[in-house]
Scaffold this motif. Structure first.
Motif, short mmCIF file in Angstrom:
data_model
loop_
_atom_site.label_atom_id
_atom_site.label_comp_id
_atom_site.label_asym_id
_atom_site.label_seq_id
_atom_site.Cartn_x
_atom_site.Cartn_y
_atom_site.Cartn_z
N MET A 1 0.58 -1.13 -0.26
CA MET A 1 -0.08 0.21 -0.26
C MET A 1 1.01 1.46 -0.46
N LYS A 2 1.12 2.26 -1.05
CA LYS A 2 1.29 3.57 -0.69
C LYS A 2 0.67 4.36 0.23
N ARG A 3 2.11 4.81 0.99
CA ARG A 3 1.78 6.18 2.56
C ARG A 3 1.53 7.39 1.54
N THR A 4 0.52 8.43 1.83
CA THR A 4 0.67 9.47 1.65
C THR A 4 0.86 10.89 2.22
N ASN A 5 0.95 11.27 2.47
CA ASN A 5 0.93 12.85 3.90
C ASN A 5 -0.20 13.32 3.61
N LYS A 6 -0.47 13.24 2.02
CA LYS A 6 -2.17 13.92 2.11
C LYS A 6 -3.25 14.25 2.50
N THR A 7 -4.34 14.54 3.17
CA THR A 7 -5.65 14.45 3.54
C THR A 7 -6.35 14.82 2.78
N ILE A 8 -7.49 14.61 2.25
CA ILE A 8 -8.83 15.57 1.50
C ILE A 8 -10.00 15.16 2.76
N THR A 9 -11.01 16.03 2.34
CA THR A 9 -12.04 16.77 3.04
C THR A 9 -13.03 15.57 2.01
N ILE A 10 -14.01 15.04 2.77
CA ILE A 10 -15.24 15.02 1.23
C ILE A 10 -15.85 15.38 2.18
N ASP A 11 -17.30 15.34 1.53
CA ASP A 11 -18.81 16.17 1.95
C ASP A 11 -19.58 14.85 1.53
N GLY A 12 -20.49 14.61 2.59
CA GLY A 12 -21.99 14.14 2.56
C GLY A 12 -22.23 13.06 1.14
N ILE A 13 -21.86 13.66 0.44
CA ILE A 13 -22.32 13.09 -0.80
C ILE A 13 -21.07 11.78 -1.03
N ASP A 14 -19.79 12.51 -1.06
CA ASP A 14 -19.40 11.94 -1.16
C ASP A 14 -18.87 10.53 -0.11
N LYS A 15 -19.77 10.67 0.57
CA LYS A 15 -19.46 9.44 1.36
C LYS A 15 -20.92 8.68 1.03
N LYS A 16 -21.91 9.38 1.02
CA LYS A 16 -22.72 7.89 -0.18
C LYS A 16 -22.69 7.21 -0.98
N ILE A 17 -21.56 8.17 -1.94
CA ILE A 17 -21.20 7.13 -3.23
C ILE A 17 -19.74 6.47 -2.58
N LEU A 18 -19.32 6.31 -1.94
CA LEU A 18 -18.23 6.04 -1.16
C LEU A 18 -18.70 4.33 -0.22
#
Length: 155
Positions: A1-18
């Motif tokens: 698994m590739k490690r990354t230090n970047k984090t992103i913010t996801i909204d409610g729509i992204d969460k429903k899709i995921l």
């Protein structure tokens, strides 16, 4: 698994899709669009954004190993003679199909493996193979009797 230090913010729509796709990656985009209340094109755009961010990557089918005759799951702590041998040992471990996961760890072992075998005899053969690798000092094995939790991170 590739490690990354970047984090992103996801909204409610992204969460429903995921959540939908984590439950069943074969769910049609248009079905997700209807359930979320946005267009199929918007779903595609969001999925591309999530892929580009590194949050998601691909999809996969899950094979039931027991149907193929693999019923012994175990964890193996591997001790190296020298930590400097790690890259050579890892290359050799990658060639062993029964090794499903390999983690560098803190604590007693240099690496911790998840392995899958047909039965205990097969596991014993695998352990002999691991112990024959040059640079492996010894191993410590834990057989899994039953997996009680198997999940992804909650979104």
């Amino acid at each position: 698994m590739k490690r990354t230090n970047k984090t992103i913010t996801i909204d409610g729509i992204d969460k429903k899709i995921l959540r939908t796709l984590m439950q069943d990656a074969r769910t049609p985009i248009l079905e997700i669009a209807r359930n979320v209340g946005i267009s199929g094109a918007a779903i595609h755009q969001r999925l591309r954004k999530l892929e580009k961010s590194g949050l998601i990557s691909g999809s996969k089918f899950i094979v039931n190993p027991e149907v193929l005759g693999f019923s012994t799951s175990a964890f193996v702590g591997v001790y190296f003679d020298k930590a400097g041998d790690a890259s050579t040992i890892i290359k050799l471990l990658k060639r062993i199909p029964e090794v499903l996961e390999c983690h560098y760890t803190t604590g007693n072992w240099n690496v911790f493996l998840k392995v899958l075998c047909r039965n205990n005899d097969h596991l014993m053969q695998l352990l002999n193979t691991l112990q024959d690798i040059s640079g492996v000092a010894r191993t410590e094995t834990f057989i899994s009797l039953d997996q009680q939790i198997d999940r992804q991170i909650k979104i």
